[in-house]
Motif scaffolding. Structure first.
Motif, short mmCIF file in Angstrom:
data_model
loop_
_atom_site.label_atom_id
_atom_site.label_comp_id
_atom_site.label_asym_id
_atom_site.label_seq_id
_atom_site.Cartn_x
_atom_site.Cartn_y
_atom_site.Cartn_z
N ALA A 63 0.81 -1.21 0.00
CA ALA A 63 0.00 0.00 0.00
C ALA A 63 0.85 1.26 0.00
N SER A 64 2.02 1.21 0.63
CA SER A 64 2.92 2.37 0.69
C SER A 64 4.33 1.92 0.30
N PRO A 65 4.56 1.67 -0.98
CA PRO A 65 5.86 1.12 -1.41
C PRO A 65 6.99 2.15 -1.31
N ASN A 66 8.20 1.60 -1.19
CA ASN A 66 9.40 2.44 -1.21
C ASN A 66 10.49 1.68 -1.95
N ALA A 67 11.71 2.18 -1.88
CA ALA A 67 12.80 1.59 -2.65
C ALA A 67 13.13 0.17 -2.19
N GLN A 68 12.81 -0.17 -0.96
CA GLN A 68 13.15 -1.49 -0.43
C GLN A 68 11.96 -2.44 -0.38
N THR A 69 10.81 -2.02 -0.88
CA THR A 69 9.59 -2.82 -0.75
C THR A 69 9.74 -4.22 -1.34
N GLU A 70 10.25 -4.32 -2.57
CA GLU A 70 10.32 -5.62 -3.22
C GLU A 70 11.21 -6.59 -2.47
N PRO A 105 -3.10 5.08 -1.03
CA PRO A 105 -3.46 6.32 -0.36
C PRO A 105 -3.88 7.40 -1.35
N VAL A 106 -4.91 8.14 -0.98
CA VAL A 106 -5.42 9.21 -1.83
C VAL A 106 -4.77 10.52 -1.40
N ALA A 107 -4.21 11.20 -2.36
CA ALA A 107 -3.54 12.46 -2.05
C ALA A 107 -4.56 13.49 -1.57
N ALA A 108 -4.23 14.13 -0.48
CA ALA A 108 -5.12 15.15 0.07
C ALA A 108 -4.99 16.44 -0.74
N PRO A 109 -6.08 17.18 -0.88
CA PRO A 109 -6.00 18.44 -1.62
C PRO A 109 -5.12 19.44 -0.87
N PRO A 110 -4.47 20.32 -1.58
CA PRO A 110 -3.60 21.29 -0.91
C PRO A 110 -4.39 22.16 0.06
N ALA A 111 -3.81 22.34 1.23
CA ALA A 111 -4.48 23.13 2.24
C ALA A 111 -4.33 24.62 1.93
N ALA A 112 -5.38 25.36 2.27
CA ALA A 112 -5.33 26.80 2.05
C ALA A 112 -4.32 27.43 3.01
#
Length: 217
Positions: A63-70, A105-112
């Motif tokens: 769900a939250s992959p990174n360079a070492q995930t695999e 994960p869904v990116a949150a809209p930019p905060a004002a």
């Protein structure tokens, strides 16, 4: 000449003795079988728990992959494969279902922009589960401890403490303890590899339900 009188054998009495012996044998066999099934169930439950924890960790990594995930996922899958071999040898039935894949994960809209500058906190809150605990503190209260299936010298894996952290794990059911370093990442407070778990577990059990975990360094 003296005659010896022999009392005639009663067929009904012999039949009662034979039936009584047969019933005793059946009852004894039932107790032995029941005890064996209970022990096997405990072993299978512990291995199923270990597989489930590793599957949850893999799902979180996906769900939250990174360079070492695999590399990490491949390692955890190898652990699951090893435990499945042990399940088959122990006669455990069925298979442990994998957890549903987590949605990305869904990116949150930019905060004002705030009307006024917000003062930043000077200290970060402590990590859940005791990641910032000082040496000697009891951490992860109430956590169960199981085997990760990894080989090598006694070591632990954790999703709460950084690599190199020294932890002491004590089994309250037999008062055995072991001190190990965190050598890999997992989805639990602490998992023990095969060598470490053998030092503190009760015979035939793959789960420590009453454990005290301390950070000692």
């Amino acid at each position: 000449m003296r005659r010896t009188y022999r009392r005639p054998v009663q067929p009904g009495r012999n039949r009662k003795i034979v039936i009584g012996l047969a019933v005793a044998a059946l009852v004894g066999g039932g107790i032995a079988v029941g005890t064996g099934l209970s022990s096997a169930s405990t072993v299978c439950d512990g291995m199923d728990d270990a597989i489930g924890r590793n599957q949850e960790f893999i799902a979180a990594q996906r769900a939250s992959p990174n360079a070492q995930t695999e590399a990490v996922v491949a390692n955890r899958q190898a652990v699951i494969d090893l435990i499945n071999v042990q399940r088959k040898q122990a006669g455990c039935g069925g298979a442990v279902a994998a957890p549903p894949a987590a949605a990305p994960p869904v990116a949150a809209p930019p905060a004002a922009a705030p009307a006024k500058p917000v003062q930043q906190a000077t200290t970060a809150p402590p990590a859940a589960g005791g990641g910032n605990a000082a040496a000697g503190d009891v951490v992860c209260a109430g956590s169960t401890v199981t085997v990760s299936g990894e080989g090598g010298a006694p070591a632990a894996s954790s999703g709460t403490f950084p690599l190199g952290t020294t932890l002491r794990v004590r089994n309250l059911d037999n008062n055995k303890s072991i001190t190990v370093k965190v050598a890999s990442t997992s989805g639990s407070c602490v998992l023990l590899n095969n060598a470490a778990f053998e030092e503190v577990r009760e015979p035939g059990k793959f789960l420590i339900r009453r454990a005290v975990i301390e950070r000692v360094g």
